[in-house]
Design a protein around this motif. Structure first.
Motif, PDB file in Angstrom:
ATOM      1  N   GLY A  24      36.121  31.723  32.627  1.00  0.00           N
ATOM      2  CA  GLY A  24      34.792  32.294  32.805  1.00  0.00           C
ATOM      3  C   GLY A  24      34.531  32.411  34.298  1.00  0.00           C
ATOM      4  O   GLY A  24      35.362  32.872  35.051  1.00  0.00           O
ATOM      5  N   HIS A  25      33.351  31.950  34.716  1.00  0.00           N
ATOM      6  CA  HIS A  25      32.971  31.755  36.111  1.00  0.00           C
ATOM      7  C   HIS A  25      32.690  33.047  36.885  1.00  0.00           C
ATOM      8  O   HIS A  25      31.681  33.137  37.570  1.00  0.00           O
ATOM      9  CB  HIS A  25      34.036  30.936  36.846  1.00  0.00           C
ATOM     10  CG  HIS A  25      33.674  30.573  38.262  1.00  0.00           C
ATOM     11  ND1 HIS A  25      32.483  29.950  38.584  1.00  0.00           N
ATOM     12  CD2 HIS A  25      34.326  30.766  39.440  1.00  0.00           C
ATOM     13  CE1 HIS A  25      32.439  29.754  39.892  1.00  0.00           C
ATOM     14  NE2 HIS A  25      33.525  30.250  40.435  1.00  0.00           N
ATOM     15  N   ARG A  26      33.555  34.029  36.797  1.00  0.00           N
ATOM     16  CA  ARG A  26      33.431  35.206  37.669  1.00  0.00           C
ATOM     17  C   ARG A  26      32.446  36.261  37.156  1.00  0.00           C
ATOM     18  O   ARG A  26      32.106  37.197  37.872  1.00  0.00           O
ATOM     19  CB  ARG A  26      34.808  35.834  37.878  1.00  0.00           C
ATOM     20  CG  ARG A  26      35.661  35.138  38.884  1.00  0.00           C
ATOM     21  CD  ARG A  26      35.233  35.487  40.309  1.00  0.00           C
ATOM     22  NE  ARG A  26      35.756  36.815  40.678  1.00  0.00           N
ATOM     23  CZ  ARG A  26      35.006  37.881  40.914  1.00  0.00           C
ATOM     24  NH1 ARG A  26      33.679  37.806  40.826  1.00  0.00           N
ATOM     25  NH2 ARG A  26      35.569  39.029  41.232  1.00  0.00           N
ATOM     26  N   HIS A  27      32.011  36.154  35.911  1.00  0.00           N
ATOM     27  CA  HIS A  27      31.061  37.104  35.330  1.00  0.00           C
ATOM     28  C   HIS A  27      31.600  38.537  35.341  1.00  0.00           C
ATOM     29  O   HIS A  27      30.826  39.500  35.451  1.00  0.00           O
ATOM     30  CB  HIS A  27      29.718  37.052  36.072  1.00  0.00           C
ATOM     31  CG  HIS A  27      28.966  35.766  35.875  1.00  0.00           C
ATOM     32  ND1 HIS A  27      27.747  35.700  35.235  1.00  0.00           N
ATOM     33  CD2 HIS A  27      29.265  34.497  36.245  1.00  0.00           C
ATOM     34  CE1 HIS A  27      27.326  34.448  35.224  1.00  0.00           C
ATOM     35  NE2 HIS A  27      28.233  33.689  35.832  1.00  0.00           N
ATOM     36  N   ILE A  28      32.903  38.690  35.258  1.00  0.00           N
ATOM     37  CA  ILE A  28      33.502  40.022  35.132  1.00  0.00           C
ATOM     38  C   ILE A  28      34.370  40.033  33.880  1.00  0.00           C
ATOM     39  O   ILE A  28      34.754  38.974  33.355  1.00  0.00           O
ATOM     40  CB  ILE A  28      34.367  40.407  36.353  1.00  0.00           C
ATOM     41  CG1 ILE A  28      35.556  39.432  36.523  1.00  0.00           C
ATOM     42  CG2 ILE A  28      33.511  40.467  37.611  1.00  0.00           C
ATOM     43  CD1 ILE A  28      36.558  39.850  37.602  1.00  0.00           C
ATOM     44  N   LEU A  29      34.669  41.223  33.396  1.00  0.00           N
ATOM     45  CA  LEU A  29      35.580  41.395  32.269  1.00  0.00           C
ATOM     46  C   LEU A  29      36.930  41.845  32.804  1.00  0.00           C
ATOM     47  O   LEU A  29      37.029  42.867  33.491  1.00  0.00           O
ATOM     48  CB  LEU A  29      35.038  42.436  31.288  1.00  0.00           C
ATOM     49  CG  LEU A  29      33.781  42.020  30.513  1.00  0.00           C
ATOM     50  CD1 LEU A  29      33.196  43.218  29.779  1.00  0.00           C
ATOM     51  CD2 LEU A  29      34.097  40.904  29.537  1.00  0.00           C
ATOM     52  N   LEU A  30      37.961  41.072  32.488  1.00  0.00           N
ATOM     53  CA  LEU A  30      39.300  41.398  32.961  1.00  0.00           C
ATOM     54  C   LEU A  30      40.315  41.028  31.892  1.00  0.00           C
ATOM     55  O   LEU A  30      40.272  39.932  31.332  1.00  0.00           O
ATOM     56  CB  LEU A  30      39.622  40.636  34.253  1.00  0.00           C
ATOM     57  CG  LEU A  30      41.040  40.826  34.805  1.00  0.00           C
ATOM     58  CD1 LEU A  30      41.233  42.261  35.291  1.00  0.00           C
ATOM     59  CD2 LEU A  30      41.325  39.841  35.932  1.00  0.00           C
TER      60      LEU A  30
END
Length: 254
Positions: free
Chosen positions: A206-212
């Motif tokens: 999680g943590h980064r608040h981006i979808l990858l």
């Protein structure tokens, strides 16, 4: 075979979110929709925007969420809770009262023959000296002991205000977009880790608040699973395939 679910970064209780009750209900509705489909749920950190357990006091609120988690564990669903950088201070309450399995470090686990490396993601390769300093301070037993000495009337207010300021700062500047394989610190960390642990099939953060969703090698893949503030995203493993999905109210959940 039942599914395994992964989600993170709900930041429940955030004062930077307009309707905290609606926000909580949306997550509870999702958990309710998967309760008969799940054998395990991994909550990968920052579920709460700020959580601090004193010896005999825990934060007010979150009743519907904690009740749903307790229902799931009572049904036999494994609920794994990873601390993040906003809810570092979770201790024994969630285990004793709600039956969750706590994780304070990254976890490598085999699920249906696949190796998963699971973590919130903070502190893994992040080059920021400021973040490293704050993380070290927040994890310090001495600092935690000193903070515990402040009356909850003031300490909880301090923590919630700090968390709100952090969220608003990110909102103003915009969450950092994906920076590419050569700069994204969780990708770099995973590639380095994979060299000494070649059996890992999936890295999930999680943590980064981006979808990858990115292949690191022929057999290894990294997923950063967004958040439950604006994206309402999650990953699901059906025993053979891993998918990145979005929860939309009223639609059937995989």
């Amino acid at each position: 075979m039942k599914n395994i679910y992964f989600l993170s970064d709900a930041h429940l209780g955030s004062r930077a979110i307009t309707s905290s009750r609606t926000h909580e209900r949306r997550l509870v509705n999702f958990l309710d929709s998967i309760k008969h489909k799940a054998s395990a749920i991994y909550l990968l950190g920052d579920v709460f925007d700020f959580w601090y357990e004193f010896k005999t006091v825990v934060p007010r609120g979150y009743t519907r969420f904690l009740g749903k988690i307790s229902e799931l564990t009572d049904m036999g669903v494994e609920v794994h809770f990873f601390i993040g950088n906003h809810d570092i201070w979770c201790k024994g309450y969630l285990t004793e009262e709600c039956g969750v399995i706590m994780h304070y470090e990254p976890l490598t686990v085999e699920i249906h023959g696949k190796e998963f490396y699971l973590a919130h993601g903070d502190g893994l390769g992040d080059p920021s000296k400021t973040f490293k300093f704050l993380r070290k301070m927040f994890h310090s037993p001495t600092m935690q002991w000193l903070f515990s000495g402040i009356h909850p009337r003031w300490s909880m207010e301090l923590g919630l205000t700090w968390a709100k300021h952090s969220r608003e700062k990110h909102a103003e500047s915009g969450e950092p977009v994906y920076m590419g394989e050569e700069k994204e610190f969780l990708v770099k960390y995973s590639k380095e880790y994979l060299q000494s642990h070649p059996n890992i099939n999936y890295f999930i953060y999680g943590h980064r608040h981006i979808l990858l969703d990115l292949m690191l090698s022929r057999t290894a893949r990294i997923l950063i699973i967004g958040d439950w503030i604006s994206q309402f995203s999650y990953a699901v493993f059906d025993g053979e395939n891993l998918f990145l999905e979005e929860f939309i109210e009223g639609e059937t959940v995989m």
